[in-house]
Enzyme design. Structure first.
Site, short mmCIF file in Angstrom:
data_model
loop_
_atom_site.label_atom_id
_atom_site.label_comp_id
_atom_site.label_asym_id
_atom_site.label_seq_id
_atom_site.Cartn_x
_atom_site.Cartn_y
_atom_site.Cartn_z
N ASP A 51 0.82 -1.22 0.00
CA ASP A 51 0.00 0.00 0.00
C ASP A 51 0.86 1.27 0.00
OD1 ASP A 51 -2.07 -1.68 0.06
OD2 ASP A 51 -2.83 -1.11 2.04
N ALA A 52 1.93 1.24 0.78
CA ALA A 52 2.75 2.44 0.92
C ALA A 52 3.37 2.84 -0.43
CB ALA A 52 3.84 2.21 1.95
N GLU A 53 3.77 1.82 -1.21
CA GLU A 53 4.37 2.09 -2.51
C GLU A 53 3.31 2.65 -3.46
OE1 GLU A 53 7.21 2.35 -3.52
OE2 GLU A 53 7.24 2.04 -5.71
N ASP A 55 0.69 4.32 -2.61
CA ASP A 55 0.42 5.70 -2.18
C ASP A 55 1.51 6.65 -2.67
OD1 ASP A 55 -1.79 4.76 -0.93
OD2 ASP A 55 -0.93 4.76 1.09
N LEU A 101 -33.66 -10.97 -20.09
CA LEU A 101 -33.61 -12.43 -20.26
C LEU A 101 -34.94 -13.06 -19.90
CD1 LEU A 101 -30.20 -13.11 -18.45
CD2 LEU A 101 -30.64 -13.36 -20.88
N LYS A 134 -26.04 -15.19 -11.87
CA LYS A 134 -26.77 -13.97 -12.24
C LYS A 134 -26.60 -12.98 -11.10
CE LYS A 134 -31.16 -12.43 -14.17
NZ LYS A 134 -31.52 -11.37 -13.25
N ASP A 136 -26.84 -9.86 -8.79
CA ASP A 136 -28.00 -9.03 -8.50
C ASP A 136 -27.54 -7.59 -8.29
OD1 ASP A 136 -30.63 -8.63 -8.26
OD2 ASP A 136 -30.85 -9.52 -6.28
N ARG A 155 -28.79 0.71 -18.21
CA ARG A 155 -29.59 0.03 -19.21
C ARG A 155 -30.82 0.85 -19.59
NH1 ARG A 155 -33.89 -3.62 -18.70
NH2 ARG A 155 -34.08 -4.96 -20.52
N TYR A 244 -20.11 -9.43 -18.40
CA TYR A 244 -20.74 -10.68 -18.81
C TYR A 244 -21.09 -10.76 -20.30
CZ TYR A 244 -25.04 -8.04 -17.70
OH TYR A 244 -26.01 -7.10 -17.61
N LYS A 333 -33.99 -18.88 -12.09
CA LYS A 333 -34.05 -18.10 -10.87
C LYS A 333 -33.95 -18.97 -9.61
CE LYS A 333 -34.85 -14.15 -11.06
NZ LYS A 333 -35.53 -12.99 -11.60
N CYS A 427 -42.75 -5.75 32.47
CA CYS A 427 -42.31 -6.98 31.80
C CYS A 427 -43.51 -7.84 31.41
CB CYS A 427 -41.38 -7.76 32.73
SG CYS A 427 -41.01 -9.40 32.10
N CYS A 430 -43.23 -11.15 33.84
CA CYS A 430 -43.32 -11.13 35.31
C CYS A 430 -43.85 -9.81 35.86
CB CYS A 430 -41.96 -11.45 35.92
SG CYS A 430 -40.80 -10.09 35.75
N CYS A 445 -36.18 -6.01 31.43
CA CYS A 445 -37.01 -6.33 32.58
C CYS A 445 -36.09 -6.27 33.80
CB CYS A 445 -37.59 -7.73 32.42
SG CYS A 445 -38.06 -8.50 33.98
N CYS A 451 -37.99 -13.24 37.30
CA CYS A 451 -38.73 -13.31 36.03
C CYS A 451 -38.61 -14.72 35.44
CB CYS A 451 -38.18 -12.27 35.07
SG CYS A 451 -38.92 -12.36 33.43
S1 IVH Z 1 -26.64 -11.53 -19.96
C1 IVH Z 1 -28.62 -10.56 -23.78
N1 IVH Z 1 -25.35 -12.38 -17.88
O1 IVH Z 1 -29.78 -9.94 -15.63
C2 IVH Z 1 -28.02 -10.94 -22.51
N2 IVH Z 1 -27.13 -10.83 -17.55
O2 IVH Z 1 -32.61 -10.26 -16.68
C3 IVH Z 1 -28.29 -9.99 -21.44
N3 IVH Z 1 -27.46 -10.18 -15.22
O3 IVH Z 1 -30.23 -6.90 -17.28
C4 IVH Z 1 -27.76 -10.22 -20.13
N4 IVH Z 1 -25.83 -11.37 -14.39
O4 IVH Z 1 -28.44 -6.98 -15.50
C5 IVH Z 1 -26.35 -11.59 -18.34
N5 IVH Z 1 -24.08 -13.18 -16.11
C6 IVH Z 1 -25.07 -12.40 -16.56
C7 IVH Z 1 -25.86 -11.61 -15.71
C8 IVH Z 1 -26.88 -10.83 -16.24
C9 IVH Z 1 -26.80 -10.51 -14.12
C10 IVH Z 1 -28.62 -9.26 -15.27
C11 IVH Z 1 -28.47 -8.15 -16.27
C12 IVH Z 1 -29.69 -8.17 -17.13
C13 IVH Z 1 -30.61 -9.05 -16.35
C14 IVH Z 1 -31.47 -9.83 -17.30
#
Ligand code: IVH
Length: 695
Positions: A51-53, A55, A101, A134, A136, A155, A244, A333, A427, A430, A445, A451
């Site tokens: 880290d020091a380097e 910085d 998707l 996938k 989130d 998007r 991705y 999912k 309480c 009790c 309490c 109690c």
């Molecule tokens: S591919 C045409 N790969 O899921 C392909 N999407 O419901 C488009 N997401 O809006 C997406 N991980 O934000 C792809 N490994 C992954 C993903 C991914 C998360 C999200 C993405 C997209 C949504 C689709």
């Protein structure tokens, strides 16, 4: 005034031309070094520079940039801290639409998908699928021109998004300049910006301390952080990016398989998902899904499913799109981790130390893979912060194996007759007075062992594994024993008769005998376990061990003064006062006498010599989940070696032992540049000091 003093009106000396050439070369070199170090740290998780380097190089670059402002560019590593706030986000039209998707919810949806793909392609053999978690978070598209990041967009509706370039520049795992060589003239890379679980927890914890609104989940936190007009706020949040897919490319060619394209992106400095894998056919997808479902809770980021993509780009092109989604990909999912339900009632539970906790009784709801009908509301401050009322529709979140929580009230659905939640004045068990210490969130309490609830909890604690470890004395049995007036305190356990126990519901004579045998067996214990099992406030396993090793003898401990107590490692004034109060209470004195008279014993504790304590003077903190031992066991080993074990990380901490799912403590230790040991390194450490841990 002397003449050799510079005049205020003298012009600043202009750098000579060759100065500038030199400075430019230095700036380029520093960009390269800092970008590489940044990539090693944030993308590969494998720091290449101390880290020091880092910085030092960073300061050198900042200083050149301030003397030669013309050399300062938007993609300089110094510009990740955020820029001037915007008035609004400009719109960006996506040249290639950002699609969504289709979803699959079970195995048969997946089999159908695979069949559709194979039929359309007219192939018999198994299709190769790229499988990716996938993530989130928030989908973003990054545009690079000749290797430089020039624009980043959300998007939006898929065709038009918002220009969030300033915010994106603050995300450390996004390259501002591509690494490697052969950068296409135009490259658009797509992926997800997300907030790792530990950063999310730390952010919410900070908000809670300031009594501010918390985020419901890491996705909302990531979205909220990216939607800031002031990129300095985004910079203060720990976001990550994982790519991705390709958006578009001009003037260059990419490999012919999706997995290979991602490998090329990784070469250019992007983070790709380490769990990604190519499999064959629907069966391969199902196996991958099963494997990842098991890992889901242990991943450092949240995922809401798996994305399966046909791996061959040629096949993807043949398959094409239908409305807004590709025919060549599907999202399988996982069960949702958040659901809405009704808050039907709030009950107040009394714990071992008298702490009164509001518990939400909910209309049962399936969330995070289980049916949930209770969730904690923590304390009154939390209820106020959430503005929760009985009758409200609330959002419940159960992520991983953590206790379900009420994270939000859906105000739009509040019925007119929703009822305020009132904290009980006495309480609920009790009827003793409720006390709330100024500045503390918890109300208690005041009944102590008068109690019934506190008595039951005290006995459950006494019997628990880390305390007296009485096999067969589960919660239900303790409750019956107290309700039937067979015992009042844990001393009475040692005078229980077979007839008494056999009378209990669902207790056959054999199990009654076994229970009495375990109670008998628990009589030989250790001084530290005995101390812990008494349930003195804030005396956990680690403190009990410290007290044992310091005082060696219970007769010395019970007579210890405040000053003598605070001299013990990890015992501050508050804990010392709890200990003094405990031993001063006549009821507790007779409990201790009673236990010793019943025959509780432990081996004499010997003082260790300093040369047997190689870690003396060092403070460790243990956090996260260890796989081969409990956290308390790890703490015990450290203490056996003379180390001090603390509960929180500070500049005084020598090292952090971090298991899986380590949260804010790990973050803090990293920020402080402390030594961090994973479980393997920890086991090696204790091994070098002669402790062999057998799981
Ligand atoms: S591919 C045409 N790969 O899921 C392909 N999407 O419901 C488009 N997401 O809006 C997406 N991980 O934000 C792809 N490994 C992954 C993903 C991914 C998360 C999200 C993405 C997209 C949504 C689709």
């Amino acid at each position: 005034m002397t003449t050799d003093q510079p005049s205020l009106f003298d012009e600043a000396p202009t750098p000579k031309a060759n100065d500038l050439v030199e400075a430019r070369a230095k700036v380029n070199e520093l960009h390269k070094l800092l970008n590489q170090a940044n990539h090693a740290y944030y993308v590969l998780d494998d720091p290449s520079l101390p880290d020091a380097e880092y910085d030092r190089l960073f300061r050198e670059l900042s200083s050149i940039e301030s003397t030669h402002p013309e050399l300062l560019t938007a993609n300089s590593p110094t510009q990740r801290v955020g820029a001037e706030p915007l008035a609004k986000f400009e719109q960006v039209t996506h040249e290639v639409a950002m699609l969504s998707l289709d979803n699959a919810f079970d195995d048969s949806d997946m089999v159908d998908f695979d069949r559709r793909v194979a039929d359309r392609l007219g192939v018999q053999e198994d299709i190769a699928y790229a499988c990716e978690p996938k993530l989130d978070g928030i989908a973003v598209s990054l545009l690079y021109e000749n290797g430089l990041l020039v624009r980043a967009a959300t998007r939006g509706d898929g065709s038009t998004g918002e220009n969030i370039t300033q915010n994106i520049r603050t995300v450390a795992s996004i390259p501002l300049k591509l690494l490697g060589k052969d950068h296409p003239p135009i490259l658009e890379v797509r992926g997800e910006v997300y907030m790792p679980k530990n950063s999310f927890e730390a952010l919410n914890e900070k908000a809670r301390l300031k009594d501010e609104k918390t985020f419901v989940n890491p996705r909302n936190a990531a979205a909220g952080s990216l939607r800031q007009l002031d990129s300095k706020i985004t910079a203060s949040r720990r976001l990550e990016f994982c790519c991705y897919s390709l958006g578009r490319i001009e003037g260059a060619q990419l490999p012919v398989e999706h997995s290979e394209i991602l490998a090329q992106f990784a070469q250019w400095g992007f983070k790709t998902n380490a769990e990604s894998k190519v499999v064959l056919g629907a069966q391969g997808c199902q196996d991958y899904y099963q494997q990842l479902a098991l890992k889901r809770n242990d991943l450092p980021y949240e995922i809401d499913g798996i994305v399966f993509k046909v791996n061959a780009i040629e096949q993807q092109q043949k398959l094409g799109f239908i409305s807004r989604a590709p025919r060549w990909a599907i999202a399988r999912k996982f069960p949702a981790q958040e659901e809405m339900t009704l808050l039907e009632e709030v009950e107040f539970q009394v714990g071992r130390t008298g702490a009164i906790t509001p518990v939400a009784r909910l209309k049962p709801v399936f969330v995070g893979g289980v049916t949930v009908s209770n969730a904690t509301l923590h304390n009154m401050d939390e209820i106020k912060r959430l503005d929760a009322r009985v009758g409200d529709t609330v959002i419940i979140r159960r992520a991983g194996d953590v206790i379900p929580k009420v994270v939000k009230v859906v105000l739009d659905r509040r019925p007119v007759n929703a009822q305020d939640i009132e904290f009980p004045k006495s309480c609920p068990v009790c009827d003793s007075a409720v006390e709330r210490v100024e500045g503390e969130a918890v109300a208690r309490c005041s009944g102590g062992l008068f109690c019934g609830a506190q008595r039951k909890e005290a006995i459950k604690h006494f019997a628990s594994r880390k305390a007296m470890d009485i096999d067969g004395l589960g919660d239900k049995i303790v409750e019956q024993l107290v309700d039937e007036n067979l015992i009042e305190s844990f001393v009475d356990l040692y005078s229980l008769q077979l007839d008494d126990v056999a009378k209990l519901e669902r207790m056959a004579e054999k199990s009654a005998k076994n229970l009495l045998a375990s109670i008998e067996e628990s009589k030989s214990t250790t001084f530290a376990k005995f101390l812990y099992s008494l349930g003195i406030r804030e005396v956990g396993v680690a403190t009990a061990l410290n007290l044992q090793n310091h005082f060696l003898d219970i007769r010395v401990l019970v007579k210890a003064s405040f000053e003598e107590l605070v001299a013990v490692d990890d015992v501050g004034p508050i804990v010392a006062q709890h200990i003094l109060n405990f031993f001063a209470e006549p009821h507790n004195q007779s409990v201790i006498d009673g236990l010793l008279q019943s025959g509780l014993t432990w081996p004499k504790v010997e003082r260790k010599q300093d040369n047997e304590l190689p870690l003396v003077g060092k403070t460790y903190v243990v956090t996260g989940t260890l796989n081969l031992m409990g956290r308390d066991q790890a703490k015990g080993y450290l203490q056996d070696l003379g180390a001090k074990v603390a509960g929180s990380v500070s500049a005084k901490t020598h090292a952090l032992v971090a298991g899986e799912k380590a949260g804010s403590k790990l973050q803090k230790a990293q920020d402080l540049g402390l030594e961090i040991l994973d479980e393997e390194a920890f086991i090696n450490l204790i091994k070098t000091h002669g402790i062999n841990h057998e799981s």
